[in-house]
Design a protein around this motif. Structure first.
Motif, PDB file in Angstrom:
ATOM      1  N   ASN B  58      -5.700 -49.299  55.382  1.00 21.91           N
ATOM      2  CA  ASN B  58      -7.086 -49.653  55.727  1.00 21.91           C
ATOM      3  C   ASN B  58      -8.144 -48.901  54.943  1.00 21.91           C
ATOM      4  O   ASN B  58      -9.278 -49.357  54.857  1.00 21.91           O
ATOM      5  CB  ASN B  58      -7.335 -49.421  57.222  1.00 21.91           C
ATOM      6  CG  ASN B  58      -6.548 -50.374  58.082  1.00 21.91           C
ATOM      7  OD1 ASN B  58      -6.589 -51.574  57.856  1.00 21.91           O
ATOM      8  ND2 ASN B  58      -5.803 -49.844  59.023  1.00 21.91           N
ATOM      9  N   LYS B  62      -7.289 -49.537  49.815  1.00 25.33           N
ATOM     10  CA  LYS B  62      -8.421 -50.429  49.490  1.00 25.33           C
ATOM     11  C   LYS B  62      -9.383 -49.755  48.521  1.00 25.33           C
ATOM     12  O   LYS B  62      -9.877 -50.382  47.583  1.00 25.33           O
ATOM     13  CB  LYS B  62      -9.159 -50.823  50.773  1.00 25.33           C
ATOM     14  CG  LYS B  62      -8.429 -51.901  51.561  1.00 25.33           C
ATOM     15  CD  LYS B  62      -9.223 -52.298  52.766  1.00 25.33           C
ATOM     16  CE  LYS B  62      -8.475 -53.374  53.555  1.00 25.33           C
ATOM     17  NZ  LYS B  62      -9.126 -53.687  54.812  1.00 25.33           N
ATOM     18  N   GLU B  65      -7.724 -49.592  45.073  1.00 25.26           N
ATOM     19  CA  GLU B  65      -7.648 -50.902  44.401  1.00 25.26           C
ATOM     20  C   GLU B  65      -8.989 -51.331  43.826  1.00 25.26           C
ATOM     21  O   GLU B  65      -9.093 -51.718  42.671  1.00 25.26           O
ATOM     22  CB  GLU B  65      -7.181 -51.967  45.408  1.00 25.26           C
ATOM     23  CG  GLU B  65      -5.680 -52.123  45.475  1.00 25.26           C
ATOM     24  CD  GLU B  65      -5.282 -53.026  46.622  1.00 25.26           C
ATOM     25  OE1 GLU B  65      -6.073 -53.902  47.009  1.00 25.26           O
ATOM     26  OE2 GLU B  65      -4.166 -52.814  47.166  1.00 25.26           O
ATOM     27  N   ASP B  66     -10.007 -51.306  44.671  1.00 26.63           N
ATOM     28  CA  ASP B  66     -11.328 -51.783  44.260  1.00 26.63           C
ATOM     29  C   ASP B  66     -12.387 -50.905  44.914  1.00 26.63           C
ATOM     30  O   ASP B  66     -12.897 -51.232  45.990  1.00 26.63           O
ATOM     31  CB  ASP B  66     -11.469 -53.264  44.686  1.00 26.63           C
ATOM     32  CG  ASP B  66     -12.824 -53.836  44.309  1.00 26.63           C
ATOM     33  OD1 ASP B  66     -13.521 -53.192  43.513  1.00 26.63           O
ATOM     34  OD2 ASP B  66     -13.167 -54.915  44.824  1.00 26.63           O
ATOM     35  N   ASN B  70     -15.221 -51.989  47.856  1.00 24.67           N
ATOM     36  CA  ASN B  70     -14.953 -51.488  49.214  1.00 24.67           C
ATOM     37  C   ASN B  70     -15.737 -50.217  49.534  1.00 24.67           C
ATOM     38  O   ASN B  70     -15.312 -49.419  50.367  1.00 24.67           O
ATOM     39  CB  ASN B  70     -13.453 -51.198  49.372  1.00 24.67           C
ATOM     40  CG  ASN B  70     -12.631 -52.461  49.389  1.00 24.67           C
ATOM     41  OD1 ASN B  70     -12.913 -53.383  50.136  1.00 24.67           O
ATOM     42  ND2 ASN B  70     -11.630 -52.521  48.532  1.00 24.67           N
ATOM     43  N   LEU B  73     -16.420 -48.774  52.984  1.00 29.32           N
ATOM     44  CA  LEU B  73     -15.408 -47.990  53.718  1.00 29.32           C
ATOM     45  C   LEU B  73     -15.679 -46.488  53.650  1.00 29.32           C
ATOM     46  O   LEU B  73     -15.068 -45.708  54.385  1.00 29.32           O
ATOM     47  CB  LEU B  73     -14.008 -48.280  53.171  1.00 29.32           C
ATOM     48  CG  LEU B  73     -13.438 -49.658  53.513  1.00 29.32           C
ATOM     49  CD1 LEU B  73     -12.107 -49.869  52.832  1.00 29.32           C
ATOM     50  CD2 LEU B  73     -13.275 -49.800  55.019  1.00 29.32           C
TER      51      LEU B  73
END
Lengths: 232, 212
Positions: B58, B62, B65-66, B70, B73
């Protein structure tokens, strides 16, 4: 400010979640799913906080050589060992920082974390809970000697359910004729579970539900603020 | 090699099982040792589980990755770090913000969820025609269910002193609750006995090979 601003945040997020139920359109539905995602992440940190607190408590006892400090040292070592093994080589299908531990798996039969889980954590957990069987028997005896109507109801129901749910129940009253089948132990246990037990469980659920709704409303409106702690 | 490690695992499990069972005699160093080991293993297990099942998928995965896609977050990550500031007394107040957000979200979600599942659905399920049943036992059961639910709920009404008729209604509620607690107690006893049988089966079968 230190306590009023958090109350304001609690009010805002609580109201947004409530509104989302009545306005199931963008942006409310997205806000709620985002908040639920955040909730999980913050919960993760909250659990980490609990573990840090546990380490601090154990370390304090070990450093100051308080009573039984040796056992707390064993607890801390087992904590560190399980944590390091889990982080380095992962658990089950999940790889860790050092990968899947293929070499160790060939030697151990499984990942080190899973090995410890299966051969230490599971036996300890199952044995600790099985130990309760003896204490429950002692508690049952104490309840039985009270001899009040309520305690008798509790014990008689427990005995019927236990006998009715095991093969001895079928054996004891299996000979009853068709018109007395209601008194057959398994049928009696089914009746108790289906009707009086459901009634009481419903009463508990409805009452607890009303309590939760009331408490939630108090929290959202800022009346209940004990979760913020003292004024430090 | 695997077979030696398996045997070692069984001996380790047997050692811990006997350590815990030794408490039946009296509190002793073996039990205390096993108890603390259990606390440590349990805490570490849940921490590793939370890391791999919540934090990594979560948050960390994330962001890795990007990151730019994101970035939002970072807010729960920052709130989580604020939560950790509860450790120090001087920065304890900072943790009130994430706690308030968590408590506010939980309050909103719980209010709606419990209103639906625990109040409205349970009330709907109780509002039945007790006489529309196939057998006499079911009719009696339905009547018991309605009476038990009403009396049980009334027992939890503490805003007024219960006396006279209300005391009698409340008393009937207690009887139903006792029957339910008895049933729960029975199930708990069976679950614990089943665990005990499992442990004895392990000791006598897997460890000592006395059971085939």
């Amino acid at each position: 400010m230190k306590s009023s601003a958090p109350l304001f945040f609690a009010f805002i997020v609580g109201v947004i979640v409530l509104l989302s139920e009545f306005i199931p359109h963008s942006p409310f539905n997205q806000i709620v799913s985002t908040l639920e995602g955040w909730f999980m992440i913050i919960s993760g940190f909250a659990i980490l906080l609990g573990q840090i607190s546990l380490i601090r408590m154990n370390t304090h006892k070990i450093v100051h050589k308080l009573d039984n400090w040796q056992y707390h040292l064993a607890g801390l070592i087992s904590f560190g060992l399980m944590l390091v093994l889990g982080l380095l080589w992962g658990m089950q299908e999940t790889p860790g920082i050092m990968g899947d531990a293929a070499g160790i798996q060939a030697w151990l039969g499984q990942k080190p974390f899973d090995y410890l889980f299966e051969n230490a954590y599971l036996p300890l957990s199952a044995t600790l809970f099985s130990l309760l069987a003896f204490f429950i028997a002692s508690a049952a005896y104490r309840a039985f000697i009270i001899r009040g109507l309520e305690s008798n109801l509790l014990m008689i129901t427990a005995i019927i359910v236990i006998i009715g749910r095991t093969s001895i129940g079928t054996m004891l009253t299996g000979w009853l004729p068709e018109n007395l089948q209601f008194w057959h132990f398994p049928n009696l246990a089914d009746f108790i579970m289906e009707f009086p037990n459901t009634a009481a469980q419903r009463a508990i659920l409805i009452s607890a539900g009303l309590g939760i709704v009331g408490s939630s409303l108090r929290i959202i409106l800022g009346i209940e603020r004990s979760y913020l702690g003292g004024d430090k | 090699m695997i077979s030696i490690m398996n045997t070692m695992g069984i001996w380790l499990a047997a050692f811990f099982t006997l350590c815990i069972f030794s408490f039946l005699y009296k509190d002793n160093p073996f039990y205390k040792f096993a108890e603390q080991v259990f606390v440590g293993l349990s805490a570490a297990y849940w921490l590793v589980y939370i890391i791999y099942s919540i934090m990594v998928p979560n948050l960390f995965a994330k962001l890795a990755e990007d990151f730019s896609g994101n970035m939002i977050l970072l807010i729960p990550a920052a709130l989580g770090l604020m939560m950790l500031m509860r450790i120090h007394p001087k920065t304890q107040w900072v943790s009130r913000y994430p706690i308030a957000i968590m408590v506010g979200t939980t309050a909103g979600i719980s209010m709606l969820r419990y209103m639906k599942s625990d109040i409205l659905q349970q009330l709907t399920a109780t509002m039945i025609n007790p006489f529309a049943a196939a057998t006499t036992a079911e009719v009696i059961g339905n009547l018991l269910m309605i009476i038990g639910t009403i009396c049980g709920v009334y027992f939890f009404y503490f805003s007024k002193k219960q006396e006279g008729v209300s005391k009698a209604v409340s008393k009937v509620g207690i009887w139903f609750l006792m029957v339910s607690f008895g049933a729960t107690f029975g199930y708990t006893v069976m679950a614990r006995i089943s665990l005990l049988i499992g442990r004895l089966d392990f000791l006598l079968g897997d460890w000592l090979h006395l059971l085939k």
